[in-house]
Design a protein around this motif. Structure first.
Motif, mmCIF file in Angstrom:
data_model
loop_
_atom_site.group_PDB
_atom_site.id
_atom_site.type_symbol
_atom_site.label_atom_id
_atom_site.label_comp_id
_atom_site.label_asym_id
_atom_site.label_seq_id
_atom_site.Cartn_x
_atom_site.Cartn_y
_atom_site.Cartn_z
ATOM 1 N N LYS A 148 0.827 -1.205 0.000
ATOM 2 C CA LYS A 148 0.000 0.000 0.000
ATOM 3 C C LYS A 148 0.861 1.254 0.000
ATOM 4 N N LEU A 149 1.922 1.242 0.790
ATOM 5 C CA LEU A 149 2.813 2.394 0.839
ATOM 6 C C LEU A 149 3.465 2.633 -0.517
ATOM 7 N N PHE A 150 3.915 1.578 -1.169
ATOM 8 C CA PHE A 150 4.487 1.705 -2.511
ATOM 9 C C PHE A 150 3.460 2.283 -3.484
ATOM 10 N N MET A 151 2.261 1.720 -3.461
ATOM 11 C CA MET A 151 1.231 2.151 -4.411
ATOM 12 C C MET A 151 0.825 3.603 -4.186
ATOM 13 N N GLU A 152 0.710 4.012 -2.927
ATOM 14 C CA GLU A 152 0.320 5.389 -2.627
ATOM 15 C C GLU A 152 1.465 6.367 -2.882
ATOM 16 N N SER A 153 2.676 5.979 -2.523
ATOM 17 C CA SER A 153 3.825 6.875 -2.676
ATOM 18 C C SER A 153 4.184 7.111 -4.139
ATOM 19 N N PHE A 154 4.119 6.061 -4.932
ATOM 20 C CA PHE A 154 4.590 6.156 -6.315
ATOM 21 C C PHE A 154 3.484 6.035 -7.361
ATOM 22 N N ARG A 155 2.235 5.983 -6.891
ATOM 23 C CA ARG A 155 1.079 5.925 -7.782
ATOM 24 C C ARG A 155 1.222 4.829 -8.850
ATOM 25 N N VAL A 156 1.410 3.601 -8.340
ATOM 26 C CA VAL A 156 1.527 2.439 -9.219
ATOM 27 C C VAL A 156 0.475 1.410 -8.837
ATOM 28 N N LYS A 157 0.262 0.461 -9.719
ATOM 29 C CA LYS A 157 -0.711 -0.612 -9.479
ATOM 30 C C LYS A 157 -0.018 -1.804 -8.831
ATOM 31 N N GLY A 214 13.182 4.070 -11.982
ATOM 32 C CA GLY A 214 12.531 3.349 -13.073
ATOM 33 C C GLY A 214 11.180 3.950 -13.426
ATOM 34 N N ILE A 215 10.671 4.776 -12.518
ATOM 35 C CA ILE A 215 9.422 5.504 -12.749
ATOM 36 C C ILE A 215 9.650 6.953 -12.303
ATOM 37 N N PRO A 216 8.965 7.896 -12.909
ATOM 38 C CA PRO A 216 9.201 9.310 -12.579
ATOM 39 C C PRO A 216 9.013 9.660 -11.101
ATOM 40 N N ALA A 217 8.039 9.065 -10.437
ATOM 41 C CA ALA A 217 7.762 9.413 -9.040
ATOM 42 C C ALA A 217 8.857 8.950 -8.078
ATOM 43 N N TRP A 218 9.632 7.932 -8.483
ATOM 44 C CA TRP A 218 10.673 7.425 -7.591
ATOM 45 C C TRP A 218 12.014 8.054 -7.953
ATOM 46 N N ASP A 219 12.086 9.359 -7.743
ATOM 47 C CA ASP A 219 13.331 10.087 -7.918
ATOM 48 C C ASP A 219 13.968 10.259 -6.543
ATOM 49 N N SER A 220 14.997 11.095 -6.432
ATOM 50 C CA SER A 220 15.699 11.226 -5.152
ATOM 51 C C SER A 220 14.802 11.795 -4.055
ATOM 52 N N VAL A 221 13.954 12.745 -4.391
ATOM 53 C CA VAL A 221 13.035 13.314 -3.398
ATOM 54 C C VAL A 221 11.984 12.278 -3.008
ATOM 55 N N MET A 236 13.489 9.673 -0.597
ATOM 56 C CA MET A 236 13.649 10.073 0.804
ATOM 57 C C MET A 236 12.299 10.168 1.513
ATOM 58 N N GLU A 237 11.284 10.635 0.822
ATOM 59 C CA GLU A 237 9.948 10.682 1.413
ATOM 60 C C GLU A 237 9.445 9.269 1.699
ATOM 61 N N ALA A 289 8.542 7.503 5.355
ATOM 62 C CA ALA A 289 7.236 6.877 5.583
ATOM 63 C C ALA A 289 7.405 5.413 5.989
ATOM 64 N N LEU A 290 8.349 4.747 5.377
ATOM 65 C CA LEU A 290 8.627 3.339 5.689
ATOM 66 C C LEU A 290 9.118 3.196 7.131
ATOM 67 N N GLU A 291 10.032 4.056 7.532
ATOM 68 C CA GLU A 291 10.539 4.021 8.903
ATOM 69 C C GLU A 291 9.411 4.262 9.911
ATOM 70 N N GLU A 292 8.567 5.214 9.593
ATOM 71 C CA GLU A 292 7.453 5.523 10.488
ATOM 72 C C GLU A 292 6.464 4.363 10.566
ATOM 73 N N MET A 293 6.151 3.783 9.420
ATOM 74 C CA MET A 293 5.180 2.695 9.373
ATOM 75 C C MET A 293 5.629 1.484 10.191
ATOM 76 N N PHE A 294 6.896 1.114 10.031
ATOM 77 C CA PHE A 294 7.387 -0.101 10.682
ATOM 78 C C PHE A 294 8.181 0.177 11.957
ATOM 79 N N LYS A 295 8.220 1.440 12.375
ATOM 80 C CA LYS A 295 8.908 1.826 13.619
ATOM 81 C C LYS A 295 10.357 1.333 13.634
ATOM 82 N N ILE A 296 11.074 1.644 12.540
ATOM 83 C CA ILE A 296 12.479 1.271 12.414
ATOM 84 C C ILE A 296 13.284 2.505 12.032
#
Length: 78
Positions: free
Chosen positions: A9-18, A29-36, A39-40, A44-51
């Motif tokens: 879900k995090l991948f799909m919401e963050s990068f707008r993919v199916k 490999g997709i425009p949304a997954w650039d350097s910015v 990092m975002e 979000a991943l660290e927050e979600m999994f408390k790591i």
């Protein structure tokens, strides 16, 4: 919701993919997954999994599949 469902879900919401595209998603490999976007997503991943990902793992997190391996190092079972 399982950890895998949260991860997907995090991948799909963050990068707008199916869901069916997830296994082939790579950094830059997709425009949304650039350097910015990267990092975002890491934040979000660290927050979600408390790591706290190491800098090396943030840099090595280069694909959907690679991310599963990295999260396993932190005890996140997907």
């Amino acid at each position: 919701m399982t950890n895998l469902e949260k991860y997907d879900k995090l991948f799909m919401e963050s990068f707008r993919v199916k869901a069916e595209d997830l296994p082939t998603i790579t950094y830059r490999g997709i425009p949304a997954w650039d350097s910015v976007g990267h990092m975002e997503f890491m934040s979000a991943l660290e927050e979600m999994f408390k790591i706290s990902l190491s800098t090396l793992d943030v840099l090595d997190f280069s694909s959907y599949e690679k991310g599963k391996t990295i999260l396993a190092k932190y005890g996140v079972e997907l």
